[in-house]
Design a protein around this motif. Structure first.
Motif, PDB file in Angstrom:
ATOM      1  N   ASN A 166       0.819  -1.204   0.000  1.00 29.21           N
ATOM      2  CA  ASN A 166       0.000   0.000   0.000  1.00 29.21           C
ATOM      3  C   ASN A 166       0.857   1.260   0.000  1.00 29.21           C
ATOM      4  O   ASN A 166       0.536   2.243  -0.683  1.00 29.21           O
ATOM      5  CB  ASN A 166      -0.942   0.006   1.203  1.00 29.21           C
ATOM      6  CG  ASN A 166      -2.206  -0.795   0.956  1.00 29.21           C
ATOM      7  OD1 ASN A 166      -2.476  -1.220  -0.168  1.00 29.21           O
ATOM      8  ND2 ASN A 166      -2.990  -1.005   1.997  1.00 29.21           N
ATOM      9  N   ALA A 167       1.932   1.261   0.758  1.00 26.21           N
ATOM     10  CA  ALA A 167       2.817   2.432   0.778  1.00 26.21           C
ATOM     11  C   ALA A 167       3.408   2.673  -0.606  1.00 26.21           C
ATOM     12  O   ALA A 167       3.569   3.825  -1.036  1.00 26.21           O
ATOM     13  CB  ALA A 167       3.920   2.253   1.814  1.00 26.21           C
ATOM     14  N   MET A 168       3.754   1.604  -1.320  1.00 24.01           N
ATOM     15  CA  MET A 168       4.261   1.769  -2.685  1.00 24.01           C
ATOM     16  C   MET A 168       3.181   2.319  -3.597  1.00 24.01           C
ATOM     17  O   MET A 168       3.432   3.208  -4.422  1.00 24.01           O
ATOM     18  CB  MET A 168       4.800   0.445  -3.218  1.00 24.01           C
ATOM     19  CG  MET A 168       6.199   0.128  -2.732  1.00 24.01           C
ATOM     20  SD  MET A 168       7.003  -1.179  -3.676  1.00 24.01           S
ATOM     21  CE  MET A 168       6.086  -2.600  -3.090  1.00 24.01           C
ATOM     22  N   ARG A 169       1.964   1.794  -3.490  1.00 24.63           N
ATOM     23  CA  ARG A 169       0.881   2.310  -4.329  1.00 24.63           C
ATOM     24  C   ARG A 169       0.703   3.817  -4.139  1.00 24.63           C
ATOM     25  O   ARG A 169       0.450   4.553  -5.100  1.00 24.63           O
ATOM     26  CB  ARG A 169      -0.428   1.587  -3.996  1.00 24.63           C
ATOM     27  CG  ARG A 169      -0.480   0.123  -4.388  1.00 24.63           C
ATOM     28  CD  ARG A 169      -1.810  -0.490  -4.007  1.00 24.63           C
ATOM     29  NE  ARG A 169      -1.909  -1.893  -4.407  1.00 24.63           N
ATOM     30  CZ  ARG A 169      -1.985  -2.914  -3.584  1.00 24.63           C
ATOM     31  NH1 ARG A 169      -1.969  -2.714  -2.265  1.00 24.63           N
ATOM     32  NH2 ARG A 169      -2.070  -4.146  -4.033  1.00 24.63           N
ATOM     33  N   ARG A 170       0.825   4.269  -2.914  1.00 30.23           N
ATOM     34  CA  ARG A 170       0.611   5.702  -2.644  1.00 30.23           C
ATOM     35  C   ARG A 170       1.661   6.587  -3.306  1.00 30.23           C
ATOM     36  O   ARG A 170       1.440   7.793  -3.472  1.00 30.23           O
ATOM     37  CB  ARG A 170       0.583   5.954  -1.133  1.00 30.23           C
ATOM     38  CG  ARG A 170      -0.654   5.399  -0.452  1.00 30.23           C
ATOM     39  CD  ARG A 170      -0.808   5.894   0.965  1.00 30.23           C
ATOM     40  NE  ARG A 170       0.161   5.354   1.890  1.00 30.23           N
ATOM     41  CZ  ARG A 170       0.003   4.246   2.621  1.00 30.23           C
ATOM     42  NH1 ARG A 170      -1.098   3.519   2.483  1.00 30.23           N
ATOM     43  NH2 ARG A 170       0.935   3.837   3.457  1.00 30.23           N
ATOM     44  N   GLN A 171       2.807   6.019  -3.708  1.00 30.03           N
ATOM     45  CA  GLN A 171       3.839   6.844  -4.336  1.00 30.03           C
ATOM     46  C   GLN A 171       3.454   7.272  -5.751  1.00 30.03           C
ATOM     47  O   GLN A 171       4.141   8.113  -6.349  1.00 30.03           O
ATOM     48  CB  GLN A 171       5.179   6.116  -4.324  1.00 30.03           C
ATOM     49  CG  GLN A 171       5.663   5.726  -2.938  1.00 30.03           C
ATOM     50  CD  GLN A 171       5.389   6.776  -1.882  1.00 30.03           C
ATOM     51  OE1 GLN A 171       5.921   7.888  -1.959  1.00 30.03           O
ATOM     52  NE2 GLN A 171       4.558   6.443  -0.893  1.00 30.03           N
ATOM     53  N   ALA A 172       2.364   6.737  -6.281  1.00 34.95           N
ATOM     54  CA  ALA A 172       1.841   7.238  -7.556  1.00 34.95           C
ATOM     55  C   ALA A 172       1.003   8.497  -7.359  1.00 34.95           C
ATOM     56  O   ALA A 172       0.790   9.262  -8.314  1.00 34.95           O
ATOM     57  CB  ALA A 172       1.000   6.156  -8.242  1.00 34.95           C
TER      58      ALA A 172
END
Length: 353
Positions: A166-172
């Protein structure tokens, strides 16, 4: 501007939500490794995986995970998006998903050892979806076709990525922020292709609650799961369809996003999907692709890029790691803007002129 007191509160709240998640999924990963070792001792693994490239040790993995979460927090403190809510559900829900996750491990092990990845391709599924799609990706039961698969998916991905998915997804989201800043979100349109269980769209809605969005996915089961997960939000609809044949009009979307989809597409389908993204974007619109690192993005991780498709059924992953997306996008009339690395993911941004 945030005051020191408000910043401290934000940091404490962020840590209180994220640290338990990471510990939860790291615990699952530890249990998974022990079960795999026990299976190898008792049955003997017939397959061997190997790489000659660099593989990060756990110290580096954890250090890079920490950098990801610090960037996530920095985005919150900068006002790019609010303090995130992962909406994982109750403890009982998490436990039930864990039960589903562990219950499927013996079948995954059996398929991995016997290379059985076509079990969902049968007379009932043949012709209902493209052939490339009808496989047991990750060797999981049901492929992408069943409600049980949709219930397991987020646990599987978070365990694989040590609680960072989820933290990676938020970097978009910062790439959307740059496009949406100062504009009336009620007049904007976003399409997410391969929306899966809807976790990325949930974070989009937390930042822009009045944005009109469409989630597109080929799996009816995953679309049903995503619709339930996002039932708290309005201005959201879902469509069952293909990325390579988007059922939307030309020049109808201000932004198109895709999270962890393109490595699962054959090369020729990737090209059609990119052309479709360009077609539905308005002039000045933005395409944001987030997916795995590619070869040479981070040399210390090149070994993992080689090992991943050996451990998981990902037949198109090796070609993805060598794909020149800037060239492919340019051929579709999309202008490469930037690429940003976020732990083991890469965000690629293209604008339509």
């Amino acid at each position: 501007m945030a005051t020191p007191a408000s910043s401290l509160i934000t940091r404490v709240a962020y840590g209180a939500s994220q640290v338990p998640r990471v510990v939860w999924y790291l615990g699952h990963g530890l249990a998974l490794r022990r079960l795999a070792e026990a299976a190898r001792r008792s049955n003997g693994a017939r397959r061997r995986v190997h790489t000659s490239a660099a593989v990060p040790d756990r110290a580096q993995l954890y250090a890079d995970m920490a950098k990801l979460f610090l960037q996530d927090l920095a985005n919150v403190e900068a006002g790019i998006y609010p303090l995130p809510f992962d909406h994982d559900g109750s403890l009982l829900t998490l436990i039930d998903r864990s039960r589903l996750f562990f219950a499927d491990l013996p079948e995954i092990h059996r398929r991995r050892e016997s290379r059985a990845y076509n079990e969902i391709f049968n007379k009932e599924t043949r012709g209902r979806r493209p052939r490339y799609y009808l496989q047991n990706f990750h060797f999981q039961s049901g492929g992408w076709l069943t409600a049980e698969s949709a219930e397991r998916y987020d646990t599987q991905v978070e365990v694989l990525l040590n609680g960072t998915a989820n933290a990676m997804r938020r970097q978009a989201l910062p790439q959307l922020y740059g496009l949406f800043a100062g504009r009336d979100q009620r007049q904007l349109r976003l399409l997410d292709i391969g929306c899966g269980t809807g976790r990325f769209l949930d974070f989009v809605k937390q930042a822009w609650p009045r944005l009109a969005m469409i989630g597109l996915d080929m799996s009816e089961a995953y679309v049903s799961h995503a619709r339930a997960h996002l039932r708290r939000w309005s201005w959201t609809r879902f469509v069952v369809g293909k990325a390579e044949a988007i059922p939307l009009p030309d020049r109808s979307q201000d932004a198109v996003t895709s999270i962890f989809l393109f490595h699962e597409l054959p090369p020729q389908v990737r090209r059609r999907a990119l052309r479709e993204c360009a077609r539905v974007l308005k002039p000045g619109g933005r395409l944001i692709l987030q997916d795995s690192l590619q070869r040479d993005d981070h040399n210390d991780y090149d070994g993992l890029l080689q090992l991943f498709p050996q451990n998981y059924h990902e037949p198109y992953y090796a070609s993805y790691t060598k794909e020149d997306f800037a060239a492919l996008a340019s051929a579709c009339g999309l202008v490469p803007v930037r690429s940003v690395l976020a732990f083991v993911s890469k965000i690629m941004v293209f604008d339509k002129s």
